[in-house]
Design an enzyme around this catalytic site. Structure first.
Site, PDB file in Angstrom:
ATOM      1  N   ASP A  67       0.767  -1.245   0.036  1.00 30.54           N
ATOM      2  CA  ASP A  67       0.123   0.050   0.084  1.00 30.54           C
ATOM      3  C   ASP A  67       0.770   1.231  -0.158  1.00 30.54           C
ATOM      4  OD1 ASP A  67       1.056  -0.236   2.604  1.00 30.54           O
ATOM      5  OD2 ASP A  67      -1.061  -0.842   3.404  1.00 30.54           O
ATOM      6  N   ASN A 136      -7.059  -2.545  14.442  1.00 36.07           N
ATOM      7  CA  ASN A 136      -8.415  -2.818  14.084  1.00 36.07           C
ATOM      8  C   ASN A 136      -8.648  -4.069  13.382  1.00 36.07           C
ATOM      9  OD1 ASN A 136      -7.556  -1.861  11.859  1.00 36.07           O
ATOM     10  ND2 ASN A 136      -8.914  -0.096  11.564  1.00 36.07           N
ATOM     11  N   HIS A 138      -7.036  -4.762  10.545  1.00 42.05           N
ATOM     12  CA  HIS A 138      -6.762  -4.378   9.091  1.00 42.05           C
ATOM     13  C   HIS A 138      -5.684  -4.990   8.455  1.00 42.05           C
ATOM     14  CE1 HIS A 138      -4.291  -0.356   9.402  1.00 42.05           C
ATOM     15  NE2 HIS A 138      -3.464  -1.511   9.424  1.00 42.05           N
ATOM     16  N   GLU A 143      -9.545  -1.660   5.460  1.00 44.85           N
ATOM     17  CA  GLU A 143     -10.162  -1.453   6.825  1.00 44.85           C
ATOM     18  C   GLU A 143     -11.471  -2.158   6.995  1.00 44.85           C
ATOM     19  OE1 GLU A 143      -8.270   0.161   8.542  1.00 44.85           O
ATOM     20  OE2 GLU A 143      -7.783   2.182   8.089  1.00 44.85           O
TER      21      GLU A 143
END
Ligand code: PGA
Length: 240
Positions: A67, A136, A138, A143
């Site tokens: 990314d 979280n 991800h 996400e």
């Protein structure tokens, strides 16, 4: 999913380094998927050390990073281009033309994403994808949400991710709100996946990965459909 629990961060990095080195030694023209963030830094240090000791040769290796922030220029010190150059690429003998990182300032976002997918396919596909995990859950910048985009795409970052990545910036307002990321299906097409998790703050995500059914609120649970995933974590991430 197999998993290895290591006593600490250094042991986790050593274990992961072993796996990546074996991959490169067995297949010198390996295609690696690489990750940024704090977690893989120790692995990159070990790989540089092995290169300097003449124990590892990156001349045939191709890489695709997971990314990149959007918008950000490659020479921005917070970009993942900059991160990869400073932690790994400038210190090993990888050929610049074999390095692939999404452009954080593309003229045409959809074309950039499409071309990235095509380049991965043209390379023969990713042999080994290295992943971190967000607090979280991800992976890459996929996400939590109701739907997860399958292939490389532009995404909004969640507040949790923006806050956690603020430590790399002067303040939280400087963190880009968007990113380009490989999608879950891009990641799942890798032949082998190694997921690293270190520290207490990753415990909830690791626990959810190990105990919950597949769900889009913990994107890492999608890895359960893949036949060759190895989670390497330290005791703090595993036990909390
Ligand atoms: P970290 O990030 O390695 O900096 O904790 C991991 C991630 O968010 O995927």
């Amino acid at each position: 999913m197999r998993f290895i629990v290591c006593s600490d961060y250094a042991e986790m990095c050593a274990e992961c380094t072993k796996q990546i080195s074996a991959q490169i030694i067995l297949k010198p023209n390996s295609v690696l998927g690489l990750a940024t963030g704090s977690t893989p830094i120790g692995v990159y240090e070990n790989l540089v050390q092995l290169y300097q000791n003449n124990e590892l040769d990156f001349s045939g290796v191709t890489t695709f990073n997971l990314d990149e922030y959007y918008p950000i220029s490659a020479d921005n010190t917070q970009s993942y281009h900059f991160f990869m150059q400073s932690h790994l690429f400038s210190k090993i003998n990888i050929k610049p033309q074999n390095i692939h990182i999404l452009d954080g300032m593309p003229a045409d976002i959809e074309k950039e994403c499409r071309d990235y997918e095509k380049a991965i396919v043209r390379s023969g596909g990713i042999d080994l994808q290295l992943l971190g995990i967000g607090k979280n859950g991800h992976i890459g910048f996929n996400e939590p949400g109701k739907n997860l985009n399958a292939t490389t795409h532009l995404t909004d970052l969640t507040e949790t991710t923006i806050e956690s990545n603020a430590r790399f910036f002067k303040n939280v307002n400087e963190v880009p709100r968007k990113a380009l990321t490989m999608g879950i299906s891009t990641i799942l097409r890798s032949k082998k996946i190694i997921l690293l998790a270190s520290g207490f703050e990753k415990h909830m995500a690791v626990q959810s990965l190990l105990t919950d059914n597949i769900n889009t609120q913990t994107p890492a649970t999608m890895l359960k459909v893949h036949p060759d995933v190895l989670l390497i974590c330290d005791k703090e991430a595993y036990e909390g």
